[in-house]
Motif scaffolding. Structure first.
Motif, PDB file in Angstrom:
ATOM      1  N   MET A 152       0.615  -1.355   0.015  1.00  0.00           N
ATOM      2  CA  MET A 152      -0.006  -0.049  -0.129  1.00  0.00           C
ATOM      3  C   MET A 152       0.722   1.283   0.077  1.00  0.00           C
ATOM      4  O   MET A 152       1.908   1.187   0.797  1.00  0.00           O
ATOM      5  CB  MET A 152      -0.994   0.081   1.250  1.00  0.00           C
ATOM      6  N   SER A 154      -0.691   5.103  -0.213  1.00  0.00           N
ATOM      7  CA  SER A 154      -2.007   5.735  -0.424  1.00  0.00           C
ATOM      8  C   SER A 154      -1.995   6.614  -1.755  1.00  0.00           C
ATOM      9  O   SER A 154      -0.942   7.259  -2.137  1.00  0.00           O
ATOM     10  CB  SER A 154      -2.279   6.790   0.715  1.00  0.00           C
ATOM     11  N   PRO A 155      -2.882   6.496  -2.688  1.00  0.00           N
ATOM     12  CA  PRO A 155      -4.289   5.842  -2.618  1.00  0.00           C
ATOM     13  C   PRO A 155      -4.361   4.162  -3.105  1.00  0.00           C
ATOM     14  O   PRO A 155      -5.418   3.807  -3.575  1.00  0.00           O
ATOM     15  CB  PRO A 155      -5.456   6.748  -3.074  1.00  0.00           C
ATOM     16  N   GLU A 200     -12.668  -4.962   1.326  1.00  0.00           N
ATOM     17  CA  GLU A 200     -12.566  -3.634   2.350  1.00  0.00           C
ATOM     18  C   GLU A 200     -12.441  -3.997   3.788  1.00  0.00           C
ATOM     19  O   GLU A 200     -11.646  -3.333   4.401  1.00  0.00           O
ATOM     20  CB  GLU A 200     -13.762  -2.895   2.151  1.00  0.00           C
ATOM     21  N   GLN A 204      -9.234  -2.760   5.652  1.00  0.00           N
ATOM     22  CA  GLN A 204      -9.603  -1.849   6.357  1.00  0.00           C
ATOM     23  C   GLN A 204      -9.665  -0.500   5.902  1.00  0.00           C
ATOM     24  O   GLN A 204      -8.926   0.671   6.352  1.00  0.00           O
ATOM     25  CB  GLN A 204      -8.952  -2.009   7.948  1.00  0.00           C
ATOM     26  N   ASN A 205     -10.054  -0.343   4.494  1.00  0.00           N
ATOM     27  CA  ASN A 205     -10.285   0.920   3.942  1.00  0.00           C
ATOM     28  C   ASN A 205     -11.263   0.707   2.928  1.00  0.00           C
ATOM     29  O   ASN A 205     -11.519  -0.376   2.294  1.00  0.00           O
ATOM     30  CB  ASN A 205      -9.060   1.093   3.077  1.00  0.00           C
ATOM     31  N   ALA A 206     -11.954   1.943   2.411  1.00  0.00           N
ATOM     32  CA  ALA A 206     -13.034   1.820   1.562  1.00  0.00           C
ATOM     33  C   ALA A 206     -12.478   1.893   0.334  1.00  0.00           C
ATOM     34  O   ALA A 206     -11.389   2.645  -0.047  1.00  0.00           O
ATOM     35  CB  ALA A 206     -13.997   3.157   1.641  1.00  0.00           C
ATOM     36  N   ILE A 207     -13.047   1.195  -0.858  1.00  0.00           N
ATOM     37  CA  ILE A 207     -12.486   1.020  -2.208  1.00  0.00           C
ATOM     38  C   ILE A 207     -13.171   1.740  -2.969  1.00  0.00           C
ATOM     39  O   ILE A 207     -14.469   1.592  -3.095  1.00  0.00           O
ATOM     40  CB  ILE A 207     -12.446  -0.509  -2.497  1.00  0.00           C
ATOM     41  N   LEU A 227      -8.235   3.510  -3.448  1.00  0.00           N
ATOM     42  CA  LEU A 227      -8.963   3.900  -2.354  1.00  0.00           C
ATOM     43  C   LEU A 227      -9.608   5.241  -2.276  1.00  0.00           C
ATOM     44  O   LEU A 227      -9.238   6.066  -2.947  1.00  0.00           O
ATOM     45  CB  LEU A 227      -8.060   3.561  -1.042  1.00  0.00           C
ATOM     46  N   LYS A 228     -10.744   5.310  -1.552  1.00  0.00           N
ATOM     47  CA  LYS A 228     -11.378   6.427  -1.407  1.00  0.00           C
ATOM     48  C   LYS A 228     -10.607   7.527  -0.682  1.00  0.00           C
ATOM     49  O   LYS A 228      -9.811   7.010   0.401  1.00  0.00           O
ATOM     50  CB  LYS A 228     -12.896   6.034  -0.817  1.00  0.00           C
TER      51      LYS A 228
END
Length: 228
Positions: A152, A154-155, A200, A204-207, A227-228
């Motif tokens: 990862m 971000s994002p 997700e 543990q993140n919104a896609i 990711l959002k």
């Protein structure tokens, strides 16, 4: 020499440069372009990048032709792009791949510096990711022989798995049935999209967007979450 850290100024320049190259070659550039570098990969996220001619083809269920045409153009302009990126960032990329969500008018270009299949360490639970990949793959193709831990920056979150192609899929690739493989790949991608909430929970993140890049030559798939 590869720089140890890309400055935001450099990446902003790359965004502008890529947009201009695409506009020159496609007749239309993306509305937005955002670049992320993770280890030996560069991810370029694009928004609003469908030409009027492509829109007609997509509406007539000819997405394969759009994808094929884009592949030809990207292979043609790749030498120019890689040279400029090397001058700016000091990174030599050797491969270009892409995937598109035509319904949402978004896309992802992925550049790779090598064919390395090394497993990399991530910050998430590897077992939960592996279990999710195995579950979904068992419904659409062979369970992969190897699954990487997620990475990862971000994002972007990306996961790689290899050794997923069945004998039939290998034969289709060798015989040049790219249209059939494209349709099959879209079915696999749709299955990943339908399981967005499962992933997700794992990361543990919104896609926001899901991209699936198949490298049939090396029996490798890269699953990318924006990711959002």
């Amino acid at each position: 020499m590869i720089k140890t850290k890309e400055s935001q100024e450099d990446l902003t320049y790359i965004n502008s440069y890529i947009s201009k190259v695409l506009k020159r070659n496609f007749g239309k550039g993306p509305a937005t372009c955002f670049t992320t570098v993770i280890e030996d990969k560069m991810f370029i996220y694009l928004n609003q990048f469908i030409t009027p001619a492509e829109e007609v083809l997509i509406k007539n269920d000819k997405a394969y032709l759009v994808n094929k045409t884009r592949s030809v153009i990207f292979e043609t302009i790749f030498a120019e792009i890689r040279a400029e990126i090397h001058d700016v960032l000091g990174i030599s990329y050797h491969h270009i791949h892409h995937d598109w969500n035509f319904q949402d008018n978004t896309g992802l270009i992925m550049l790779e510096a090598s064919d390395s299949h090394n497993i990399t360490r991530g910050t998430f639970n590897k077992d939960s990711i592996s279990n999710a990949i195995q579950k979904i793959c068992s419904e659409k193709h062979k369970i992969p022989e190897k699954i990487s831990a997620p990475k990862m920056s971000s994002p972007i979150v990306y996961i790689e798995y290899t050794g997923f192609m069945s004998q039939i899929e290998q034969i289709l690739y060798k015989k040049g049935y790219e249209d059939l493989l494209f349709e099959w790949a879209m079915e696999v991608k749709n299955t990943f999209g339908l399981n967005k909430r499962l992933f997700e929970s794992c990361i543990q993140n919104a896609i926001k967007d899901t991209f699936v890049i198949f490298n049939f030559e090396h029996d490798k798939c890269t699953l990318v979450f924006y990711l959002k």
